[in-house]
Design a protein around this motif. Structure first.
Motif, PDB file in Angstrom:
ATOM      1  N   GLN A  44       0.822  -1.216   0.000  1.00 23.47           N
ATOM      2  CA  GLN A  44       0.000   0.000   0.000  1.00 23.47           C
ATOM      3  C   GLN A  44       0.854   1.263   0.000  1.00 23.47           C
ATOM      4  O   GLN A  44       0.447   2.292  -0.553  1.00 23.47           O
ATOM      5  N   GLU A  45       2.051   1.195   0.607  1.00 24.31           N
ATOM      6  CA  GLU A  45       2.907   2.389   0.684  1.00 24.31           C
ATOM      7  C   GLU A  45       3.465   2.757  -0.684  1.00 24.31           C
ATOM      8  O   GLU A  45       3.419   3.927  -1.088  1.00 24.31           O
ATOM      9  N   GLY A  46       3.995   1.774  -1.394  1.00 25.08           N
ATOM     10  CA  GLY A  46       4.485   2.064  -2.737  1.00 25.08           C
ATOM     11  C   GLY A  46       3.363   2.432  -3.681  1.00 25.08           C
ATOM     12  O   GLY A  46       3.527   3.291  -4.569  1.00 25.08           O
ATOM     13  N   SER A  47       2.187   1.818  -3.502  1.00 22.46           N
ATOM     14  CA  SER A  47       1.033   2.134  -4.342  1.00 22.46           C
ATOM     15  C   SER A  47       0.543   3.548  -4.079  1.00 22.46           C
ATOM     16  O   SER A  47       0.067   4.230  -5.002  1.00 22.46           O
ATOM     17  N   PHE A  48       0.636   3.994  -2.835  1.00 16.44           N
ATOM     18  CA  PHE A  48       0.301   5.385  -2.515  1.00 16.44           C
ATOM     19  C   PHE A  48       1.178   6.325  -3.330  1.00 16.44           C
ATOM     20  O   PHE A  48       0.702   7.322  -3.891  1.00 16.44           O
ATOM     21  N   GLN A  49       2.459   6.004  -3.398  1.00 13.52           N
ATOM     22  CA  GLN A  49       3.398   6.861  -4.122  1.00 13.52           C
ATOM     23  C   GLN A  49       3.025   6.995  -5.601  1.00 13.52           C
ATOM     24  O   GLN A  49       2.976   8.101  -6.136  1.00 13.52           O
ATOM     25  N   VAL A  50       2.759   5.860  -6.267  1.00 14.75           N
ATOM     26  CA  VAL A  50       2.431   5.960  -7.691  1.00 14.75           C
ATOM     27  C   VAL A  50       1.043   6.556  -7.893  1.00 14.75           C
ATOM     28  O   VAL A  50       0.782   7.209  -8.909  1.00 14.75           O
ATOM     29  N   GLY A  51       0.150   6.365  -6.925  1.00 15.84           N
ATOM     30  CA  GLY A  51      -1.155   7.022  -6.997  1.00 15.84           C
ATOM     31  C   GLY A  51      -1.029   8.526  -6.858  1.00 15.84           C
ATOM     32  O   GLY A  51      -1.703   9.288  -7.565  1.00 15.84           O
ATOM     33  N   HIS A  52      -0.171   8.944  -5.955  1.00 13.88           N
ATOM     34  CA  HIS A  52       0.096  10.375  -5.780  1.00 13.88           C
ATOM     35  C   HIS A  52       0.612  10.965  -7.091  1.00 13.88           C
ATOM     36  O   HIS A  52       0.166  12.040  -7.533  1.00 13.88           O
ATOM     37  N   MET A  53       1.535  10.268  -7.745  1.00 15.62           N
ATOM     38  CA  MET A  53       2.073  10.731  -9.019  1.00 15.62           C
ATOM     39  C   MET A  53       0.986  10.813 -10.085  1.00 15.62           C
ATOM     40  O   MET A  53       0.862  11.819 -10.803  1.00 15.62           O
ATOM     41  N   ALA A  69       6.896  11.499   4.630  1.00 15.00           N
ATOM     42  CA  ALA A  69       5.793  11.559   5.581  1.00 15.00           C
ATOM     43  C   ALA A  69       5.280  10.163   5.933  1.00 15.00           C
ATOM     44  O   ALA A  69       4.918   9.892   7.085  1.00 15.00           O
ATOM     45  N   ILE A  70       5.253   9.257   4.948  1.00 13.80           N
ATOM     46  CA  ILE A  70       4.819   7.878   5.218  1.00 13.80           C
ATOM     47  C   ILE A  70       5.815   7.189   6.143  1.00 13.80           C
ATOM     48  O   ILE A  70       5.441   6.549   7.128  1.00 13.80           O
ATOM     49  N   VAL A  71       7.093   7.307   5.839  1.00 10.06           N
ATOM     50  CA  VAL A  71       8.135   6.681   6.652  1.00 10.06           C
ATOM     51  C   VAL A  71       8.106   7.213   8.080  1.00 10.06           C
ATOM     52  O   VAL A  71       8.291   6.467   9.051  1.00 10.06           O
ATOM     53  N   ALA A  72       7.829   8.504   8.211  1.00  8.26           N
ATOM     54  CA  ALA A  72       7.799   9.133   9.529  1.00  8.26           C
ATOM     55  C   ALA A  72       6.518   8.835  10.299  1.00  8.26           C
ATOM     56  O   ALA A  72       6.403   9.179  11.478  1.00  8.26           O
ATOM     57  N   GLY A  73       5.547   8.214   9.630  1.00  4.70           N
ATOM     58  CA  GLY A  73       4.282   7.899  10.283  1.00  4.70           C
ATOM     59  C   GLY A  73       3.288   9.043  10.262  1.00  4.70           C
ATOM     60  O   GLY A  73       2.228   8.967  10.893  1.00  4.70           O
ATOM     61  N   GLU A  74       3.598  10.085   9.510  1.00  5.59           N
ATOM     62  CA  GLU A  74       2.689  11.238   9.431  1.00  5.59           C
ATOM     63  C   GLU A  74       1.529  10.971   8.478  1.00  5.59           C
ATOM     64  O   GLU A  74       0.478  11.594   8.582  1.00  5.59           O
ATOM     65  N   ILE A  75       1.740  10.080   7.527  1.00  3.36           N
ATOM     66  CA  ILE A  75       0.665   9.623   6.644  1.00  3.36           C
ATOM     67  C   ILE A  75       0.475   8.132   6.911  1.00  3.36           C
ATOM     68  O   ILE A  75       1.415   7.347   6.790  1.00  3.36           O
ATOM     69  N   GLU A  76      -0.733   7.761   7.285  1.00  4.07           N
ATOM     70  CA  GLU A  76      -1.058   6.352   7.503  1.00  4.07           C
ATOM     71  C   GLU A  76      -1.818   5.841   6.284  1.00  4.07           C
ATOM     72  O   GLU A  76      -2.921   6.292   6.005  1.00  4.07           O
ATOM     73  N   VAL A  77      -1.206   4.916   5.574  1.00  7.06           N
ATOM     74  CA  VAL A  77      -1.786   4.450   4.318  1.00  7.06           C
ATOM     75  C   VAL A  77      -2.736   3.274   4.569  1.00  7.06           C
ATOM     76  O   VAL A  77      -2.340   2.308   5.243  1.00  7.06           O
ATOM     77  N   PRO A  78      -3.957   3.338   4.075  1.00  2.00           N
ATOM     78  CA  PRO A  78      -4.909   2.251   4.316  1.00  2.00           C
ATOM     79  C   PRO A  78      -4.527   0.978   3.563  1.00  2.00           C
ATOM     80  O   PRO A  78      -3.868   1.019   2.515  1.00  2.00           O
ATOM     81  N   THR A  79      -4.963  -0.144   4.085  1.00  2.00           N
ATOM     82  CA  THR A  79      -4.738  -1.440   3.435  1.00  2.00           C
ATOM     83  C   THR A  79      -6.013  -2.021   2.848  1.00  2.00           C
ATOM     84  O   THR A  79      -5.973  -3.032   2.148  1.00  2.00           O
ATOM     85  N   GLU A  80      -7.130  -1.393   3.133  1.00  2.00           N
ATOM     86  CA  GLU A  80      -8.417  -1.862   2.606  1.00  2.00           C
ATOM     87  C   GLU A  80      -9.187  -0.675   2.043  1.00  2.00           C
ATOM     88  O   GLU A  80      -9.112   0.448   2.589  1.00  2.00           O
ATOM     89  N   THR A  81      -9.926  -0.900   0.984  1.00  2.00           N
ATOM     90  CA  THR A  81     -10.682   0.193   0.373  1.00  2.00           C
ATOM     91  C   THR A  81     -11.785   0.691   1.294  1.00  2.00           C
ATOM     92  O   THR A  81     -12.223   1.835   1.181  1.00  2.00           O
TER      93      THR A  81
END
Length: 338
Positions: free
Chosen positions: A128-137, A323-335
């Motif tokens: 989910q973390e890497g997917s957040f990154q490409v989604g952000h892009m 921000a994800i690594v620092a825990g400032e953004i919590e990325v969901p694992t379920e829709t």
């Protein structure tokens, strides 16, 4: 049908040697040649063979029902006696639970799921973390007038996601991607569909064409070999796509002119580390979780298009990663968490 195909890392092809570390590989259904998940696992064992005295044997199950038998055949083998069995994919979980108990002296590793046993090393990823990154892009680019390679954006703020099978693992990719898109702008539309298969490029192409024709600028796939059809569709209509597991602008260079980036999942490192632990006599039946922080996943820009992505986008992705690594953004694992 699946089966065992001998591959010797040392000596004559087809012969596994008893004086080296012998590794059995049971791949995910879909098989080798997917230029994605299975091929990354294969790269890991090849890297281990290059680095150490390792010989390996490949087994490619044609259906999930074949997995248990292949695991057993490796575990029962005495010529050679396998030092480690690598079980690739979540479909391995239930058979491995039984086989780990049945063969307590056999060391196993498994990717994409966990088995709580002293003789099993489990490797999971924060997809989910890497997917957040490409989604952000994707979310940032769909709002821009952007062209590069064979693609260009249109006036619609729409992106897409194509999954292989609708299972909890792939939902992590979808959830992270949608969260990343929303991080760019909550008003962006995300179209989602599942192909129902890991190796059906024609279905992937048909789904992606529908998304592109309905305004999508970028489509991200988490669909194994099915994903090559997404790239074909992107070229056909002159839009963009995002690869998965491997850097697919490198593994499928014929599509590099439409692949903006890939969400690389370091399955190769998981396989390599597990084999190295056996070579070093440090095997540990524990669970290893790899995310952005440990470089287990990463958004890797395309070999041909990466340099064309605006600096404002790459800087934003660097900030969201931090921000994800620092825990400032919590990325969901379920829709359902979105």
């Amino acid at each position: 049908m699946g089966g065992i195909a001998g591959v010797a890392a040392l000596g004559t092809a087809g012969f596994v040697q008893d004086d080296v570390t012998n590794v059995g590989m049971v791949y995910a259904t879909g098989g080798l040649g997917d230029n994605s998940f299975n091929d990354m696992a294969h790269q890991g064992v090849q890297n281990a063979a290059d680095e150490y005295d390792v010989a390996f044997t490949n087994a490619e199950p044609g259906t999930p029902s074949e997995v248990a038998n292949l695991q057993q055949r490796f575990a029962q083998s005495s010529s050679p006696d396998y030092d480690l069995l690598c079980c690739i994919g979540f479909v391995q979980q239930e058979p491995l639970r039984r086989n780990a108990e049945r063969f307590p002296d056999q060391r196993f590793m498994v990717v994409d799921t966990t088995v709580d046993a002293d003789n099993v090393a489990s490797y999971t990823f924060r997809e989910q973390e890497g997917s957040f990154q490409v989604g952000h892009m994707a979310g940032l680019l769909t709002q821009m007038e952007f062209s590069a390679g064979a693609g260009e954006t249109n006036d619609d703020a729409v992106v897409g996601f194509v999954g292989g099978r609708e299972v909890p693992l792939i939902e992590k990719f979808e959830a992270g991607y949608k969260a990343g898109v929303a991080h760019a702008d909550e008003d962006i539309e995300v179209r989602t569909a599942y192909a129902g298969a890991w190796n059906d490029p024609a279905q992937g192409q048909e789904i992606a064409l529908s998304m592109y024709n309905e305004g999508a600028d970028v489509v991200y796939h988490a669909a194994g070999g099915t994903g090559s059809g997404v790239f074909q569709a992107a070229q056909e209509v002159g839009r963009f796509a995002i690869g998965v597991d491997a850097d697919q602008s490198e593994s499928l260079p014929e599509y590099a002119d439409v692949i903006l980036a890939s969400m690389v999942k370091r399955v190769d490192r998981a396989v390599f580390r597990s084999i190295e632990s056996v070579v070093d006599d440090e095997f540990d039946g524990a669970t290893n979780v790899l995310g952005l922080e440990r470089d287990g996943v990463a958004a890797v820009y395309g070999a041909e298009l990466g340099d064309a992505i605006p600096e404002s986008v790459t800087e934003s992705l660097a900030a969201s990663r931090e921000a994800i690594v620092a825990g400032e953004i919590e990325v969901p694992t379920e829709t359902s968490e979105l």
